[in-house]
Motif scaffolding. Structure first.
Motif, PDB file in Angstrom:
ATOM      1  N   VAL A  18       0.848  -1.196   0.000  1.00 49.32           N
ATOM      2  CA  VAL A  18       0.000   0.000   0.000  1.00 49.32           C
ATOM      3  C   VAL A  18       0.883   1.247   0.000  1.00 49.32           C
ATOM      4  N   GLY A  19       0.590   2.163  -0.898  1.00 43.67           N
ATOM      5  CA  GLY A  19       1.335   3.412  -0.935  1.00 43.67           C
ATOM      6  C   GLY A  19       2.676   3.322  -1.637  1.00 43.67           C
ATOM      7  N   TRP A  20       2.998   2.149  -2.204  1.00 40.04           N
ATOM      8  CA  TRP A  20       4.282   2.052  -2.899  1.00 40.04           C
ATOM      9  C   TRP A  20       4.203   2.810  -4.222  1.00 40.04           C
ATOM     10  N   PRO A  21       5.309   3.400  -4.672  1.00 37.27           N
ATOM     11  CA  PRO A  21       5.261   4.183  -5.914  1.00 37.27           C
ATOM     12  C   PRO A  21       4.681   3.405  -7.082  1.00 37.27           C
ATOM     13  N   ARG A  22       3.929   4.121  -7.905  1.00 33.99           N
ATOM     14  CA  ARG A  22       3.245   3.501  -9.029  1.00 33.99           C
ATOM     15  C   ARG A  22       4.218   2.864 -10.019  1.00 33.99           C
ATOM     16  N   VAL A  23       5.448   3.390 -10.102  1.00 32.08           N
ATOM     17  CA  VAL A  23       6.395   2.853 -11.083  1.00 32.08           C
ATOM     18  C   VAL A  23       6.686   1.383 -10.828  1.00 32.08           C
ATOM     19  N   TYR A  24       6.622   0.930  -9.559  1.00 31.69           N
ATOM     20  CA  TYR A  24       6.878  -0.481  -9.270  1.00 31.69           C
ATOM     21  C   TYR A  24       5.741  -1.355  -9.793  1.00 31.69           C
ATOM     22  N   LYS A  25       4.521  -0.857  -9.662  1.00 28.96           N
ATOM     23  CA  LYS A  25       3.393  -1.608 -10.198  1.00 28.96           C
ATOM     24  C   LYS A  25       3.448  -1.640 -11.718  1.00 28.96           C
ATOM     25  N   SER A  26       3.890  -0.540 -12.325  1.00 30.09           N
ATOM     26  CA  SER A  26       4.031  -0.507 -13.783  1.00 30.09           C
ATOM     27  C   SER A  26       5.098  -1.490 -14.240  1.00 30.09           C
ATOM     28  N   ALA A  27       6.188  -1.573 -13.483  1.00 33.84           N
ATOM     29  CA  ALA A  27       7.265  -2.502 -13.831  1.00 33.84           C
ATOM     30  C   ALA A  27       6.770  -3.939 -13.711  1.00 33.84           C
ATOM     31  N   LEU A  28       6.023  -4.230 -12.651  1.00 32.45           N
ATOM     32  CA  LEU A  28       5.485  -5.578 -12.481  1.00 32.45           C
ATOM     33  C   LEU A  28       4.557  -5.942 -13.633  1.00 32.45           C
ATOM     34  N   GLU A  29       3.699  -4.993 -14.042  1.00 29.52           N
ATOM     35  CA  GLU A  29       2.806  -5.256 -15.169  1.00 29.52           C
ATOM     36  C   GLU A  29       3.598  -5.542 -16.436  1.00 29.52           C
ATOM     37  N   ALA A  30       4.675  -4.775 -16.653  1.00 29.65           N
ATOM     38  CA  ALA A  30       5.493  -4.989 -17.848  1.00 29.65           C
ATOM     39  C   ALA A  30       6.149  -6.367 -17.823  1.00 29.65           C
ATOM     40  N   TRP A  31       6.642  -6.780 -16.648  1.00 31.60           N
ATOM     41  CA  TRP A  31       7.221  -8.123 -16.539  1.00 31.60           C
ATOM     42  C   TRP A  31       6.177  -9.189 -16.844  1.00 31.60           C
ATOM     43  N   GLU A  32       4.971  -9.020 -16.311  1.00 25.20           N
ATOM     44  CA  GLU A  32       3.922 -10.019 -16.516  1.00 25.20           C
ATOM     45  C   GLU A  32       3.507 -10.098 -17.988  1.00 25.20           C
ATOM     46  N   ARG A  33       3.384  -8.931 -18.627  1.00 29.71           N
ATOM     47  CA  ARG A  33       3.029  -8.914 -20.048  1.00 29.71           C
ATOM     48  C   ARG A  33       4.138  -9.537 -20.891  1.00 29.71           C
ATOM     49  N   LEU A  34       5.377  -9.233 -20.523  1.00 24.67           N
ATOM     50  CA  LEU A  34       6.520  -9.772 -21.250  1.00 24.67           C
ATOM     51  C   LEU A  34       6.540 -11.298 -21.150  1.00 24.67           C
ATOM     52  N   ALA A  35       6.317 -11.805 -19.945  1.00 20.66           N
ATOM     53  CA  ALA A  35       6.303 -13.260 -19.755  1.00 20.66           C
ATOM     54  C   ALA A  35       5.178 -13.903 -20.547  1.00 20.66           C
ATOM     55  N   ARG A  36       4.006 -13.243 -20.581  1.00 20.79           N
ATOM     56  CA  ARG A  36       2.858 -13.792 -21.286  1.00 20.79           C
ATOM     57  C   ARG A  36       3.151 -13.923 -22.783  1.00 20.79           C
ATOM     58  N   VAL A  37       3.735 -12.869 -23.357  1.00 18.63           N
ATOM     59  CA  VAL A  37       4.055 -12.912 -24.793  1.00 18.63           C
ATOM     60  C   VAL A  37       5.085 -13.994 -25.080  1.00 18.63           C
ATOM     61  N   MET A  38       6.122 -14.064 -24.251  1.00 21.56           N
ATOM     62  CA  MET A  38       7.188 -15.034 -24.499  1.00 21.56           C
ATOM     63  C   MET A  38       6.691 -16.460 -24.339  1.00 21.56           C
ATOM     64  N   ARG A  39       5.740 -16.660 -23.449  1.00 18.46           N
ATOM     65  CA  ARG A  39       5.194 -18.000 -23.255  1.00 18.46           C
ATOM     66  C   ARG A  39       4.342 -18.426 -24.450  1.00 18.46           C
ATOM     67  N   GLU A  40       3.771 -17.461 -25.173  1.00 14.95           N
ATOM     68  CA  GLU A  40       2.905 -17.771 -26.316  1.00 14.95           C
ATOM     69  C   GLU A  40       3.679 -17.952 -27.618  1.00 14.95           C
ATOM     70  N   THR A  41       4.981 -17.660 -27.617  1.00 14.80           N
ATOM     71  CA  THR A  41       5.756 -17.816 -28.842  1.00 14.80           C
ATOM     72  C   THR A  41       6.020 -19.294 -29.119  1.00 14.80           C
ATOM     73  N   PRO A  42       6.297 -19.633 -30.381  1.00 16.66           N
ATOM     74  CA  PRO A  42       6.594 -21.033 -30.705  1.00 16.66           C
ATOM     75  C   PRO A  42       8.038 -21.419 -30.366  1.00 16.66           C
ATOM     76  N   THR A  43       8.817 -20.482 -29.827  1.00 18.75           N
ATOM     77  CA  THR A  43      10.238 -20.720 -29.556  1.00 18.75           C
ATOM     78  C   THR A  43      10.448 -21.192 -28.127  1.00 18.75           C
ATOM     79  N   GLN A  44      11.089 -22.340 -27.968  1.00 18.72           N
ATOM     80  CA  GLN A  44      11.310 -22.890 -26.633  1.00 18.72           C
ATOM     81  C   GLN A  44      12.197 -21.973 -25.789  1.00 18.72           C
ATOM     82  N   THR A  45      13.169 -21.312 -26.400  1.00 16.31           N
ATOM     83  CA  THR A  45      14.051 -20.395 -25.668  1.00 16.31           C
ATOM     84  C   THR A  45      13.243 -19.281 -25.017  1.00 16.31           C
TER      85      THR A  45
END
Length: 309
Positions: A259-286
């Protein structure tokens, strides 16, 4: 139309490691940031560089430290500069290396060098006491266990690339603590007609990236990511939290959702989650392996480096 996974990966990686403005433009240059802008952004979007940056961060590669010392009166006049050079050289017990590659190892040579600095500026000589900073004292450091000679070599090359031919500087390696570090002193007034050195937050991040790159070129695993990207903060911890962190890694998720933590940390977490989601959907095992690494990173689990296939 086929989905362009690489473009999506680049988009979210830029938000983590090279944030752009809401209008999609790269950060504007400030008074001294010569490498910010479209050129750096284009270089970063190399897919290989992005994958390497993600891998370094998720496996918690040691982070370089670059900071400007802000002791009261630091660099404000020749008297302060002279005192600082005496301090970092341990009164000439340690060799100062200059921007010309000269080694200064005695008091007389050091005093002659400071007189040269005082006079070799555009306009008036540097006053003994000045209302503004006439030099910046910079520390470049790596965690314990890093070979000191590699730290000195990397710092030397970084300083040459960043200030060589533009600003006078000197530096010295210190190994009196468990963390090998270099003290550098850089004159604010340029050698040629140009703006005075006036570093900002963007400059410090760029300096970190430059120093880390020089270390990697010498076989030292080094990283330079923004604190928010890796869920690190300077916030004062309560004693119970301090001991909890010592027992296990503080989860990125915990940091971002406090609670009350700077918004930039939540934005960074969202970016990590979106990044992981895209990479998991690619056909590349790496990419899918990298997505697993990201999940481990944001939840605080110890990194497991996947075997080469």
């Amino acid at each position: 139309m086929a989905r362009d996974y690489e473009d999506e990966i680049t988009h979210w990686a830029e938000k983590l490691f090279y944030p752009v403005s809401l209008k999609g433009k790269v950060p504007k240059k400030d008074t001294t940031s010569k490498k910010l802008g479209a050129t750096t952004a284009k270089a970063f979007t190399s897919h290989a560089r992005i994958r390497a940056q993600i891998a370094r961060t998720t496996r918690r590669t040691p982070e370089v430290m670059v900071k400007i010392t802000n002791r009261l009166g630091a660099g404000k006049g020749m008297a302060a500069i002279r005192e600082h050079l005496a301090y970092i050289s341990r009164n000439s017990k340690l060799e100062l290396e200059t921007d010309a590659g000269e080694l200064i190892s005695d008091k007389a040579s050091r005093e002659a060098y400071t007189r040269e600095w005082q006079e070799q500026v555009r306009g008036k000589p540097i006053a003994e006491v000045s209302p503004r900073r006439e030099a910046f004292n910079i520390i470049l450091s790596m965690p314990a266990g890093t070979p000191p000679d590699k730290v000195r070599e990397a710092a030397s090359e970084f300083l040459k690339e960043e200030f060589g031919g533009r600003h006078r500087y000197c530096f010295v390696l210190h190994i009196d603590t468990d963390k090998p570090h270099v003290h550098a002193c850089v004159l604010a007034t340029p050698l040629t007609k140009a703006k005075r050195l006036n570093p900002r937050k963007a400059d410090l991040q760029r300096w970190r990236e430059g120093f880390a790159e020089q270390l990697r070129q010498r076989g030292i695993d080094a990283n330079a990511t923004p604190r928010r990207t890796r869920g690190a903060t300077h916030r004062t911890q309560r004693q119970t939290m301090h001991h909890a962190i010592k027992r296990q890694h503080l989860q990125f998720m915990q940091v971002a959702n406090q609670v009350g933590w700077p918004r930039v940390y939540k934005s960074a977490l969202e970016a990590w989650e979106r990044l992981a989601r895209v990479m998991r959907e690619t056909p590349t095992q790496t990419h899918r392996d990298a997505a697993n690494q990201i999940e481990d990173f944001v939840t605080g689990r110890e990194p497991i480096i996947p075997r080469k296939r």
